[in-house]
Scaffold this active site. Structure first.
Site, PDB file in Angstrom:
ATOM      1  N   ARG A 141      -6.655  -3.131  -5.059  1.00 28.07           N
ATOM      2  CA  ARG A 141      -6.534  -4.842  -4.810  1.00 28.07           C
ATOM      3  C   ARG A 141      -5.045  -4.835  -4.805  1.00 28.07           C
ATOM      4  NH1 ARG A 141     -10.913  -5.201  -9.518  1.00 28.07           N
ATOM      5  NH2 ARG A 141      -9.457  -2.909  -9.829  1.00 28.07           N
ATOM      6  N   LYS A 161      -7.591 -10.862   7.369  1.00 24.96           N
ATOM      7  CA  LYS A 161      -7.133 -10.750   8.888  1.00 24.96           C
ATOM      8  C   LYS A 161      -8.549  -9.510   9.068  1.00 24.96           C
ATOM      9  CE  LYS A 161      -4.336  -6.766   7.514  1.00 24.96           C
ATOM     10  NZ  LYS A 161      -5.240  -5.998   7.921  1.00 24.96           N
ATOM     11  N   VAL A 181       1.021  -1.372   0.001  1.00 21.61           N
ATOM     12  CA  VAL A 181      -0.053   0.191   0.239  1.00 21.61           C
ATOM     13  C   VAL A 181       0.860   1.160  -0.219  1.00 21.61           C
ATOM     14  CG1 VAL A 181      -1.635   1.434   1.535  1.00 21.61           C
ATOM     15  CG2 VAL A 181      -1.939  -1.029   0.758  1.00 21.61           C
ATOM     16  N   LYS A 196      14.545  -3.335   1.273  1.00 23.72           N
ATOM     17  CA  LYS A 196      13.701  -2.788   0.862  1.00 23.72           C
ATOM     18  C   LYS A 196      14.088  -1.246   0.331  1.00 23.72           C
ATOM     19  CE  LYS A 196       9.564  -4.383   1.412  1.00 23.72           C
ATOM     20  NZ  LYS A 196       8.090  -3.969   2.992  1.00 23.72           N
ATOM     21  N   ALA A 211     -17.327 -18.547  -7.803  1.00 23.84           N
ATOM     22  CA  ALA A 211     -17.125 -18.959  -6.768  1.00 23.84           C
ATOM     23  C   ALA A 211     -16.274 -20.017  -7.629  1.00 23.84           C
ATOM     24  CB  ALA A 211     -18.264 -21.119  -7.025  1.00 23.84           C
ATOM     25  N   LYS A 249     -13.962   0.469   6.750  1.00 21.27           N
ATOM     26  CA  LYS A 249     -12.968  -0.404   5.757  1.00 21.27           C
ATOM     27  C   LYS A 249     -13.685  -2.180   6.084  1.00 21.27           C
ATOM     28  CE  LYS A 249      -9.828  -1.922   3.761  1.00 21.27           C
ATOM     29  NZ  LYS A 249      -9.555  -2.199   2.631  1.00 21.27           N
ATOM     30  N   CYS A 288      -5.864  -9.156   3.289  1.00 23.30           N
ATOM     31  CA  CYS A 288      -6.355  -8.967   3.410  1.00 23.30           C
ATOM     32  C   CYS A 288      -7.673  -9.054   4.600  1.00 23.30           C
ATOM     33  CB  CYS A 288      -6.946  -7.213   2.748  1.00 23.30           C
ATOM     34  SG  CYS A 288      -6.017  -6.543   2.172  1.00 23.30           S
TER      35      CYS A 288
HETATM   36  P1  NAI Z   1       3.502  -4.292   4.342  1.00 27.26           P
HETATM   37  O1  NAI Z   1       4.288  -5.422   4.998  1.00 27.26           O
HETATM   38  O2  NAI Z   1       3.481  -5.089   2.491  1.00 27.26           O
HETATM   39  O3  NAI Z   1       3.915  -3.195   4.439  1.00 27.26           O
HETATM   40  C1  NAI Z   1       4.405  -3.020   4.974  1.00 27.26           C
HETATM   41  C2  NAI Z   1       5.231  -2.233   5.593  1.00 27.26           C
HETATM   42  O4  NAI Z   1       5.189  -1.424   6.604  1.00 27.26           O
HETATM   43  C3  NAI Z   1       6.629  -2.865   5.489  1.00 27.26           C
HETATM   44  O5  NAI Z   1       7.675  -2.642   4.702  1.00 27.26           O
HETATM   45  C4  NAI Z   1       7.293  -3.024   7.487  1.00 27.26           C
HETATM   46  O6  NAI Z   1       8.915  -2.840   6.859  1.00 27.26           O
HETATM   47  C5  NAI Z   1       7.539  -1.174   7.034  1.00 27.26           C
HETATM   48  N1  NAI Z   1       7.177  -0.730   8.363  1.00 27.26           N
HETATM   49  C6  NAI Z   1       6.686  -1.351   9.695  1.00 27.26           C
HETATM   50  N2  NAI Z   1       7.067  -1.145  10.324  1.00 27.26           N
HETATM   51  C7  NAI Z   1       6.938   0.739  10.371  1.00 27.26           C
HETATM   52  C8  NAI Z   1       8.156   1.268  10.990  1.00 27.26           C
HETATM   53  N3  NAI Z   1       7.615   1.713  12.237  1.00 27.26           N
HETATM   54  N4  NAI Z   1       8.314   2.576  10.035  1.00 27.26           N
HETATM   55  C9  NAI Z   1       8.636   2.294   9.092  1.00 27.26           C
HETATM   56  N5  NAI Z   1       8.349   1.313   8.261  1.00 27.26           N
HETATM   57  C10 NAI Z   1       7.548   0.514   8.571  1.00 27.26           C
HETATM   58  O7  NAI Z   1       1.890  -4.526   3.749  1.00 27.26           O
HETATM   59  P2  NAI Z   1       0.444  -3.757   3.314  1.00 27.26           P
HETATM   60  O8  NAI Z   1       0.003  -4.925   2.663  1.00 27.26           O
HETATM   61  O9  NAI Z   1       0.902  -2.663   3.034  1.00 27.26           O
HETATM   62  O10 NAI Z   1      -0.153  -3.275   4.124  1.00 27.26           O
HETATM   63  C11 NAI Z   1      -0.833  -2.020   4.709  1.00 27.26           C
HETATM   64  C12 NAI Z   1      -1.610  -1.975   5.488  1.00 27.26           C
HETATM   65  O11 NAI Z   1      -2.538  -1.096   4.182  1.00 27.26           O
HETATM   66  C13 NAI Z   1      -2.498  -2.966   6.009  1.00 27.26           C
HETATM   67  O12 NAI Z   1      -2.763  -2.210   7.304  1.00 27.26           O
HETATM   68  C14 NAI Z   1      -3.267  -3.292   4.953  1.00 27.26           C
HETATM   69  O13 NAI Z   1      -4.538  -3.848   6.103  1.00 27.26           O
HETATM   70  C15 NAI Z   1      -4.091  -2.191   4.210  1.00 27.26           C
HETATM   71  N6  NAI Z   1      -4.393  -2.530   2.822  1.00 27.26           N
HETATM   72  C16 NAI Z   1      -3.622  -3.476   2.534  1.00 27.26           C
HETATM   73  C17 NAI Z   1      -4.498  -4.202   0.992  1.00 27.26           C
HETATM   74  C18 NAI Z   1      -2.779  -4.477   0.351  1.00 27.26           C
HETATM   75  O14 NAI Z   1      -4.016  -4.925  -0.357  1.00 27.26           O
HETATM   76  N7  NAI Z   1      -2.051  -5.475   0.619  1.00 27.26           N
HETATM   77  C19 NAI Z   1      -5.235  -3.115   0.575  1.00 27.26           C
HETATM   78  C20 NAI Z   1      -5.748  -2.206   1.310  1.00 27.26           C
HETATM   79  C21 NAI Z   1      -5.295  -2.255   2.819  1.00 27.26           C
END
Ligand code: NAI
Length: 439
Positions: A154, A266, A11, A35, A255, A207, A263
């Site tokens: 998405r 959880k 995201v 990263k 189906a 959400k 997402c």
């Molecule tokens: P992700 O796990 O891909 O990315 C999270 C990033 O945050 C990681 O790179 C991690 O190293 C970094 N991080 C953690 N703690 C940190 C800190 N204190 N300072 C800086 N960086 C830090 O997670 P993703 O999939 O991007 O999801 C993020 C949020 O967005 C979640 O709450 C998720 O539910 C929500 N979301 C995700 C979607 C998806 O399709 N993946 C769609 C819509 C919402």
């Protein structure tokens, strides 16, 4: 506008790249040094169509950069997005807010002027209040407002979804913050995406309600598919028949093997927990989770059914392991419990996925990793299509039949017409169609 994006994952990276493409100056901050190093070398750590060129062009124009040090990024920013992970907490299913709160503490220390702190992570109702409390506690002098702005993109279509969202939800009662957010999203709003202004708690709940509703649609159509198989009806036509009704809508009525991904699993669990905490149980969502959990093993039984219920000595080729096509994301992918169930039944497993192999190697044990769909099918007793990657839609069935030990296709995504597959000498099993089991 200067933006700091905390978290450069699926995201954060997509949002940061898109905001910079609209002309904002974005600094993506991540604690994961490898990263950030990769991004600074021009390598994209995730598979998301179009993201590499978007990142490269904006980084080249110096509107997008990547750092691990939060201080300067937040100090210079007018808007700070929190886009860190909120996985399920081990053991109880509540959202684990450790990363969000850690980010809030770091942000607090780095604020130098009025700053809008925006929660883009999916978080339970009340998290914005806690983020506000943490920042105030860490830095009592800080001038700031906390906004909820959940993300609805998405994976696999993330850039398009971000740039052309069905709606943008902004939860805040602070007039200054709302003005700043309007400025941040002005380019999208001009694209005619509606902005829904609401209070913070409503935005947070919206959400979870959205994801749980979509998960409900998936679980619902899967149960209709089971019934369709029993009564000799076609679930795809039922889905079309109901989906053309505007009140229902055509999407999320395919189906298949049950929902998965980073997402829905959880978020449904977290919503259930919130409901329980506030004595407003979400019984429908509880049932959806149970139905979806049972489905993975039911799909393994579907495979076993082709062999009289016994998979001992049988080799099953799994095509597609990511939770959906066009991503390398394996978090909570349906393939994981499905493969475990097949192994429990005694099957040997071969696996192929067009982009998910690196992730798959971290997840699966005692499976054979293959180089192509055909390599995977070679010597197997059944091919099971788990993820509907485009390249699986037109397999050379004659070649497949020739290289397999036994020509069986279990099509958990209904991407083949049963009669076509059967004509090529296969036994075929799909989901919820009259010819679902054509043996
Ligand atoms: P992700 O796990 O891909 O990315 C999270 C990033 O945050 C990681 O790179 C991690 O190293 C970094 N991080 C953690 N703690 C940190 C800190 N204190 N300072 C800086 N960086 C830090 O997670 P993703 O999939 O991007 O999801 C993020 C949020 O967005 C979640 O709450 C998720 O539910 C929500 N979301 C995700 C979607 C998806 O399709 N993946 C769609 C819509 C919402």
């Amino acid at each position: 506008m200067r933006i700091a994006m905390i978290g450069a994952g699926y995201v954060g990276l997509v949002s940061g790249a898109c905001f910079s493409d609209f002309g904002h100056h974005v600094t993506c901050v991540d604690t994961d040094q490898s990263k950030i190093d990769a991004l600074n070398r021009g390598e994209i750590p995730i598979h998301e169509p179009g993201l590499d060129t978007l990142v490269a062009s904006n980084a080249k124009q110096k509107r997008l950069n990547f750092v691990t040090d939060i201080t300067r990024a937040v100090g210079e920013a007018e808007v700070v997005f929190i886009a860190v992970g909120t996985p399920s907490r081990r053991g109880d299913g509540h959202a684990d807010l450790t990363y969000v709160y850690a980010a809030a503490r770091e942000i607090a220390k780095a604020i130098t002027k009025f700053t809008v702190v925006v929660n883009k992570s999916t978080v339970p109702v009340g998290t914005g209040d806690e983020v506000e409390r943490i920042i105030r506690e860490e830095n009592p002098e800080a001038e700031f407002a906390v906004v909820s702005n959940p993300e609805f993109l998405r994976e696999g279509a993330a850039i398009r979804d971000f740039k052309h969202p069905d709606r943008i939800v902004i939860g805040s009662s602070d007039a200054r913050a709302k003005q700043v957010m309007a400025e941040v999203y002005r380019p999208l709003h001009l694209n005619t995406s509606p902005i829904l202004y609401t209070d913070r708690r409503t935005a947070e709940l919206t959400k979870y309600a959205a994801n749980s509703f979509l998960a409900t649609k998936v679980a619902f159509i899967n149960e209709i598919a089971d019934l369709a198989e029993k009564v000799g009806a076609n679930v795809q036509e039922v889905a079309r028949g109901i989906g053309l009704d505007n009140r229902i809508g055509a999407k999320f009525l395919h189906a298949g093997p049950g929902y998965g991904g980073s997402c829905f699993p959880k978020d449904t669990l977290a919503l259930i927990k919130t409901g329980q905490d506030f004595e407003a149980p979400l019984r429908i969502v509880e049932t959806v989770v149970a139905v979806n959990d049972q489905r993975k093993r039911a799909m393994a039984r579907k495979v076993a059914h082709a062999f009289g219920g016994n998979l001992r000595g049988k080799t099953i080729a799994i095509l597609g392991v990511t939770f959906k096509p066009n991503t390398d994301d394996m978090r909570d992918a349906p393939s994981i419990p499905l493969i475990t169930a097949l192994q429990d039944m005694g099957a040997e497993i071969r696996v192929y996925d067009p982009v998910g192999m690196e992730q798959a190697r971290k997840v699966f044990e005692n499976v054979t990793f293959c180089d192509s769909a055909y390599d995977c099918a070679r010597g197997s007793h059944a091919v099971t299509i788990v993820t509907e990657w485009e390249q699986f839609r037109a397999l050379d069935l004659k070649e497949m039949a020739a290289i397999m030990a036994c020509p069986v296709i279990v099509d958990l995504r209904n991407i083949y017409a049963p009669d076509e597959v059967v004509r090529n000498g296969f036994l075929y099993s799909g989901v919820g169609r009259p010819q679902s089991v054509a043996y």
